[in-house]
Design a protein around this motif. Structure first.
Motif, PDB file in Angstrom:
ATOM      1  N   PHE A 144      68.542   2.802  37.507  1.00  0.00           N
ATOM      2  CA  PHE A 144      67.575   3.897  37.398  1.00  0.00           C
ATOM      3  C   PHE A 144      67.271   4.467  38.789  1.00  0.00           C
ATOM      4  O   PHE A 144      66.958   3.723  39.714  1.00  0.00           O
ATOM      5  N   PHE A 145      67.323   5.781  38.880  1.00  0.00           N
ATOM      6  CA  PHE A 145      67.183   6.461  40.175  1.00  0.00           C
ATOM      7  C   PHE A 145      65.708   6.517  40.601  1.00  0.00           C
ATOM      8  O   PHE A 145      64.800   6.437  39.765  1.00  0.00           O
ATOM      9  N   PRO A 146      65.424   6.697  41.898  1.00  0.00           N
ATOM     10  CA  PRO A 146      64.090   6.404  42.422  1.00  0.00           C
ATOM     11  C   PRO A 146      63.056   7.523  42.421  1.00  0.00           C
ATOM     12  O   PRO A 146      61.872   7.244  42.625  1.00  0.00           O
ATOM     13  N   LEU A 147      63.438   8.792  42.225  1.00  0.00           N
ATOM     14  CA  LEU A 147      62.444   9.840  42.461  1.00  0.00           C
ATOM     15  C   LEU A 147      61.307   9.794  41.444  1.00  0.00           C
ATOM     16  O   LEU A 147      60.136   9.894  41.822  1.00  0.00           O
ATOM     17  N   LEU A 148      61.614   9.656  40.151  1.00  0.00           N
ATOM     18  CA  LEU A 148      60.536   9.603  39.161  1.00  0.00           C
ATOM     19  C   LEU A 148      59.593   8.432  39.403  1.00  0.00           C
ATOM     20  O   LEU A 148      58.365   8.623  39.405  1.00  0.00           O
ATOM     21  N   PRO A 149      60.081   7.205  39.620  1.00  0.00           N
ATOM     22  CA  PRO A 149      59.138   6.119  39.920  1.00  0.00           C
ATOM     23  C   PRO A 149      58.292   6.375  41.162  1.00  0.00           C
ATOM     24  O   PRO A 149      57.105   6.019  41.195  1.00  0.00           O
ATOM     25  N   ALA A 150      58.887   7.014  42.176  1.00  0.00           N
ATOM     26  CA  ALA A 150      58.115   7.315  43.385  1.00  0.00           C
ATOM     27  C   ALA A 150      56.991   8.296  43.074  1.00  0.00           C
ATOM     28  O   ALA A 150      55.856   8.138  43.558  1.00  0.00           O
ATOM     29  N   LEU A 151      57.273   9.305  42.259  1.00  0.00           N
ATOM     30  CA  LEU A 151      56.242  10.272  41.877  1.00  0.00           C
ATOM     31  C   LEU A 151      55.180   9.610  41.002  1.00  0.00           C
ATOM     32  O   LEU A 151      53.977   9.892  41.156  1.00  0.00           O
ATOM     33  N   GLU A 152      55.586   8.749  40.107  1.00  0.00           N
ATOM     34  CA  GLU A 152      54.617   8.040  39.264  1.00  0.00           C
ATOM     35  C   GLU A 152      53.683   7.191  40.119  1.00  0.00           C
ATOM     36  O   GLU A 152      52.457   7.210  39.921  1.00  0.00           O
ATOM     37  N   ARG A 153      54.245   6.466  41.041  1.00  0.00           N
ATOM     38  CA  ARG A 153      53.426   5.608  41.899  1.00  0.00           C
ATOM     39  C   ARG A 153      52.488   6.434  42.759  1.00  0.00           C
ATOM     40  O   ARG A 153      51.301   6.110  42.910  1.00  0.00           O
TER      41      ARG A 153
END
Length: 395
Positions: free
Chosen positions: A96-105
């Motif tokens: 799973f790529f990192p941009l969405l988790p970074a935005l969620e966090r």
């Protein structure tokens, strides 16, 4: 007469003028955003009513299952989680790529939202940004009315319910649409920068990278016989910079996985562990062959319709970056060996496929007819979305 210091003082940017331009763009896009929001509101209402009747939580259905949980776990704890399946298979979260988790966090850190709520909020905001970008592309190519219809059609896509989930397709589509719009405006560096972000969002950024690269190659080939090779590179310096920027996001994540796992091809090994490898369409053919005859014929008819849409896009003479992007998303979605049920979702970012029907609907004699068709499609999409989300399987 003013002194030299006064005459050479740089002029500060007019922030009011910038705001006015932004407001003008938003005002122009308002009908498209409104149409998209109305279509998605129908889908969300259908889900809420259906979920209430079934005794389920609609927000949990949108943000608390399947891939959404993997992204939220990454947002909370970083990478490093692995699931071992009963058959011995391994599913690491590095797929799973990192941009969405970074935005969620990030959003959860500065708002009262939970990580799950932040994921849904990112998806809904990205949906509006995607609709705006899709409208902008459609309006630039075929007029504002087509742009409005195109945004509404994308919101009524059969698997458009995913646009309201804490998934990456909506965020990726927003970045891809604005990247293509930037190319159409000749703003190659902006396009490349948006492609970097798209490459940190989904592996299907390969389609966008290919679109930019092939378009740049076509420009260079067209101008090459004219001579003055050094002048050719100088004239197209910004284009070349944008193309060089484009793959850096995707490459950065591939390198990250390689370093973390200690192997140059670790990213591809991770995807293979999830069953996501390129097989040229053999898995699709095997899936069709294993279906009962009526279902196989229906699926072949759907694939035939998809092929006809591609033909219409070619006949429509869409600009090269738009055409290549749309076709490449379809090809990437069909030649993989992954779970078949996810393929309609994977093709959802290919909004250029909707340009031929958008132009046709925008050309109907009255707006009422266009609205009636869009309303019917919205209801069908809403019903399918509610049925799918209340089911056990992932989209």
């Amino acid at each position: 007469m003013p002194d030299q210091q006064t005459r050479t003082r740089p002029v500060a940017p007019d922030s009011r003028s910038t705001r006015h331009r932004a407001m003008a763009l938003l005002t122009a896009a308002a009908p498209g955003l409104g149409a998209y929001a109305a279509v998605r509101a129908v889908g969300l209402l259908a889900l809420w009513v259906s979920a209430s009747a079934a005794g389920k939580d609609a927000l949990q259905l949108l943000g608390g299952r399947w891939d959404s949980v993997w992204y939220q776990r990454i947002a909370e704890n970083g990478y490093g989680y692995t699931v071992t399946l009963p058959d011995g298979g391994v599913h690491p979260d590095l797929a799973f790529f990192p941009l969405l988790p970074a935005l969620e966090r990030g959003l959860a850190a500065v708002t009262p939202l939970t990580v799950q709520g932040a994921g849904i909020a990112v998806a809904w905001l990205a949906g509006l940004l995607a609709a705006w970008g899709i409208f902008a592309v459609g309006a630039r190519l075929y007029g504002r009315r087509t742009g409005v219809v195109l945004a509404a059609l994308w919101g009524a896509y059969p698997t458009a319910f995913v646009q309201s989930m804490a998934y990456t397709e909506t965020l990726f589509t927003a970045l891809a649409a604005w990247s293509l719009y930037a190319v159409l405006r000749g703003r190659w560096i902006a396009s490349g920068a948006l492609c970097v972000l798209a490459g940190l969002t989904r592996p299907s950024a390969a389609a966008l990278i290919a679109a930019l690269a092939l378009t740049a190659a076509a420009v260079l080939l067209r101008e090459w016989p004219a001579g003055d090779r050094r002048g050719l590179l100088r004239r197209n310096a910004r284009m070349l910079m944008g193309v060089c920027l484009a793959p850096l996001g995707w490459l950065a994540y591939v390198v990250f996985v390689a370093v973390r796992e200690g192997g140059p091809f670790a990213y591809f090994d991770v995807q293979a562990q999830w069953g996501n490898s390129i097989d040229g369409g053999r898995a699709l053919a095997a899936f069709i062959a294993g279906l009962p005859l009526p279902a196989a014929l229906g699926l072949c008819a759907a694939l035939g319709l998809l092929g006809w849409l591609v033909v219409l896009c070619v006949r429509q003479r869409q600009p090269l970056p738009v055409l290549v992007y749309g076709i490449a998303v379809v090809v990437v979605s069909l030649i993989g060996s992954g779970y078949f049920g996810s393929r309609p979702r994977l093709m959802m970012p290919a909004f250029p496929l909707l340009l031929p029907p958008a132009v046709a609907l925008a050309g109907l004699r009255t707006a009422a007819r266009t609205g009636a068709v869009l309303a019917a499609l919205s209801l069908g999409s809403a019903a399918y979305g509610a049925w799918t989300l209340l089911g056990p399987g992932p989209p």
